[in-house]
Design a protein around this motif. Structure first.
Motif, PDB file in Angstrom:
ATOM      1  N   ALA A  14       0.828  -1.208   0.000  1.00  0.00           N
ATOM      2  CA  ALA A  14       0.000   0.000   0.000  1.00  0.00           C
ATOM      3  C   ALA A  14       0.864   1.261   0.000  1.00  0.00           C
ATOM      4  N   LEU A  15       1.948   1.241   0.771  1.00  0.00           N
ATOM      5  CA  LEU A  15       2.849   2.394   0.811  1.00  0.00           C
ATOM      6  C   LEU A  15       3.555   2.588  -0.528  1.00  0.00           C
ATOM      7  N   GLN A  16       3.981   1.501  -1.147  1.00  0.00           N
ATOM      8  CA  GLN A  16       4.622   1.591  -2.464  1.00  0.00           C
ATOM      9  C   GLN A  16       3.665   2.185  -3.483  1.00  0.00           C
ATOM     10  N   LYS A  17       2.419   1.763  -3.423  1.00  0.00           N
ATOM     11  CA  LYS A  17       1.406   2.262  -4.358  1.00  0.00           C
ATOM     12  C   LYS A  17       1.231   3.774  -4.208  1.00  0.00           C
ATOM     13  N   VAL A  18       1.138   4.241  -2.980  1.00  0.00           N
ATOM     14  CA  VAL A  18       0.987   5.678  -2.741  1.00  0.00           C
ATOM     15  C   VAL A  18       2.225   6.432  -3.219  1.00  0.00           C
ATOM     16  N   SER A  19       3.391   5.904  -2.933  1.00  0.00           N
ATOM     17  CA  SER A  19       4.633   6.547  -3.353  1.00  0.00           C
ATOM     18  C   SER A  19       4.680   6.702  -4.870  1.00  0.00           C
ATOM     19  N   ILE A  20       4.286   5.665  -5.570  1.00  0.00           N
ATOM     20  CA  ILE A  20       4.304   5.695  -7.039  1.00  0.00           C
ATOM     21  C   ILE A  20       3.221   6.618  -7.584  1.00  0.00           C
ATOM     22  N   GLU A  21       1.978   6.424  -7.108  1.00  0.00           N
ATOM     23  CA  GLU A  21       0.861   7.212  -7.637  1.00  0.00           C
ATOM     24  C   GLU A  21       1.000   8.700  -7.356  1.00  0.00           C
ATOM     25  N   LYS A  22       1.538   9.050  -6.202  1.00  0.00           N
ATOM     26  CA  LYS A  22       1.688  10.463  -5.833  1.00  0.00           C
ATOM     27  C   LYS A  22       3.042  11.028  -6.250  1.00  0.00           C
ATOM     28  N   LYS A  23       3.852  10.165  -6.905  1.00  0.00           N
ATOM     29  CA  LYS A  23       5.180  10.572  -7.386  1.00  0.00           C
ATOM     30  C   LYS A  23       6.034  11.152  -6.249  1.00  0.00           C
ATOM     31  N   LEU A  74      -0.135   9.568  10.832  1.00  0.00           N
ATOM     32  CA  LEU A  74      -1.390   8.811  10.774  1.00  0.00           C
ATOM     33  C   LEU A  74      -2.468   9.285  11.744  1.00  0.00           C
ATOM     34  N   PHE A  75      -2.071   9.916  12.819  1.00  0.00           N
ATOM     35  CA  PHE A  75      -3.029  10.293  13.862  1.00  0.00           C
ATOM     36  C   PHE A  75      -3.044  11.805  14.061  1.00  0.00           C
ATOM     37  N   THR A  76      -3.135  12.513  12.962  1.00  0.00           N
ATOM     38  CA  THR A  76      -3.082  13.972  12.957  1.00  0.00           C
ATOM     39  C   THR A  76      -4.151  14.592  13.843  1.00  0.00           C
ATOM     40  N   GLU A  77      -5.344  14.047  13.819  1.00  0.00           N
ATOM     41  CA  GLU A  77      -6.430  14.607  14.626  1.00  0.00           C
ATOM     42  C   GLU A  77      -6.119  14.513  16.106  1.00  0.00           C
ATOM     43  N   TRP A  78      -5.510  13.412  16.511  1.00  0.00           N
ATOM     44  CA  TRP A  78      -5.164  13.238  17.923  1.00  0.00           C
ATOM     45  C   TRP A  78      -4.115  14.264  18.331  1.00  0.00           C
ATOM     46  N   VAL A  79      -3.108  14.446  17.498  1.00  0.00           N
ATOM     47  CA  VAL A  79      -2.039  15.389  17.796  1.00  0.00           C
ATOM     48  C   VAL A  79      -2.580  16.816  17.800  1.00  0.00           C
ATOM     49  N   SER A  80      -3.515  17.114  16.923  1.00  0.00           N
ATOM     50  CA  SER A  80      -4.001  18.486  16.737  1.00  0.00           C
ATOM     51  C   SER A  80      -5.247  18.822  17.549  1.00  0.00           C
ATOM     52  N   ARG A  81      -5.697  17.940  18.394  1.00  0.00           N
ATOM     53  CA  ARG A  81      -6.924  18.243  19.130  1.00  0.00           C
ATOM     54  C   ARG A  81      -6.702  19.401  20.113  1.00  0.00           C
ATOM     55  N   GLU A 155      -0.576  11.056   3.180  1.00  0.00           N
ATOM     56  CA  GLU A 155      -1.075  10.703   1.843  1.00  0.00           C
ATOM     57  C   GLU A 155      -1.558   9.249   1.832  1.00  0.00           C
ATOM     58  N   TYR A 156      -0.822   8.380   2.466  1.00  0.00           N
ATOM     59  CA  TYR A 156      -1.222   6.969   2.572  1.00  0.00           C
ATOM     60  C   TYR A 156      -2.588   6.880   3.253  1.00  0.00           C
ATOM     61  N   ARG A 157      -2.722   7.583   4.341  1.00  0.00           N
ATOM     62  CA  ARG A 157      -3.974   7.555   5.090  1.00  0.00           C
ATOM     63  C   ARG A 157      -5.137   8.073   4.240  1.00  0.00           C
ATOM     64  N   ALA A 158      -4.916   9.154   3.539  1.00  0.00           N
ATOM     65  CA  ALA A 158      -5.962   9.730   2.694  1.00  0.00           C
ATOM     66  C   ALA A 158      -6.355   8.776   1.567  1.00  0.00           C
ATOM     67  N   GLU A 159      -5.398   8.028   1.055  1.00  0.00           N
ATOM     68  CA  GLU A 159      -5.655   7.110  -0.057  1.00  0.00           C
ATOM     69  C   GLU A 159      -6.321   5.807   0.381  1.00  0.00           C
ATOM     70  N   ASN A 160      -6.236   5.496   1.621  1.00  0.00           N
ATOM     71  CA  ASN A 160      -6.738   4.208   2.091  1.00  0.00           C
ATOM     72  C   ASN A 160      -7.857   4.396   3.102  1.00  0.00           C
ATOM     73  N   ASN A 161      -9.067   4.401   2.599  1.00  0.00           N
ATOM     74  CA  ASN A 161     -10.224   4.574   3.470  1.00  0.00           C
ATOM     75  C   ASN A 161     -10.298   3.506   4.541  1.00  0.00           C
ATOM     76  N   SER A 162      -9.784   2.344   4.231  1.00  0.00           N
ATOM     77  CA  SER A 162      -9.838   1.252   5.200  1.00  0.00           C
ATOM     78  C   SER A 162      -8.909   1.481   6.383  1.00  0.00           C
ATOM     79  N   THR A 163      -7.995   2.431   6.267  1.00  0.00           N
ATOM     80  CA  THR A 163      -7.065   2.696   7.354  1.00  0.00           C
ATOM     81  C   THR A 163      -7.816   3.074   8.624  1.00  0.00           C
TER      82      THR A 163
END
Length: 185
Positions: A14-23, A74-81, A155-163
């Protein structure tokens, strides 16, 4: 890769896919490392409790860097609350410093570490020098490019709704692991 963990392999793909797709051109060794820490964290290894029981400075630095990277990426909301005493910038700085300290610790203590702890795993690696220096370079690279790799995880998190569903299991798994750690103390 023989003996590769299925969960870790899934994260890696999944990480490789994001790296490639997002260049983003994320180096393979960084993708491998991040997939390893994501896999450990998913399994409920309580990285945030390491300071309580960990005796070696290297492991403390490494784990603090790992936790900072996962929190910021991955846990931006927790850090930014609201009403948080620490900001995302604080976690970024902590991650950079701790990964750099892990790099320096390996760099300065290479021969001692090889003799003490790494000898045990030498049966799995034919050249321990490559293993240790490879990890040294990974920690240095992440320290120098922390924001880039945190962005990559965002970007990985945004691309993977299942995350979101995947990480919702963490609370339950962490509670079980916390109980095990407390029982061992």
């Amino acid at each position: 890769m023989k003996g590769e963990d299925l969960l870790e392999k899934s994260f890696k793909e999944a990480l490789q896919k994001v790296s490639i797709e997002k260049k983003l051109n994320i180096p393979e060794e960084i993708i491998n490392y991040i997939s390893q820490i994501m896999s450990l964290y998913y399994r409920g290894i309580p990285l945030y409790l390491i300071d309580i029981s960990e005796k070696t400075p290297f492991r403390r630095y490494k784990i603090r860097g790992d936790v900072s990277l996962l929190l910021v990426g991955l846990f931006t909301e927790w850090v930014s609350r609201r009403n948080r005493p620490l900001t995302e910038r604080d976690y970024i700085e902590a991650g950079k410093i701790n990964y750099y300290n892990a790099y320096m610790y390996l760099n300065l203590n290479y021969s001692d570490l090889f003799e003490e702890g790494f000898k045990e795993i030498s049966v799995f690696y034919s050249d321990m020098t490559d293993l240790i220096t490879g990890h040294m370079e990974i920690f240095k690279n992440i320290s120098e490019n922390f924001e880039r790799y945190a962005f990559f995880l965002k970007e990985y998190r945004a691309e993977n709704n299942s995350t979101g569903r995947l990480f919702s299991l963490f609370s339950e798994i962490r509670a079980q692991q916390l109980k095990r750690v407390i029982d061992q103390l």
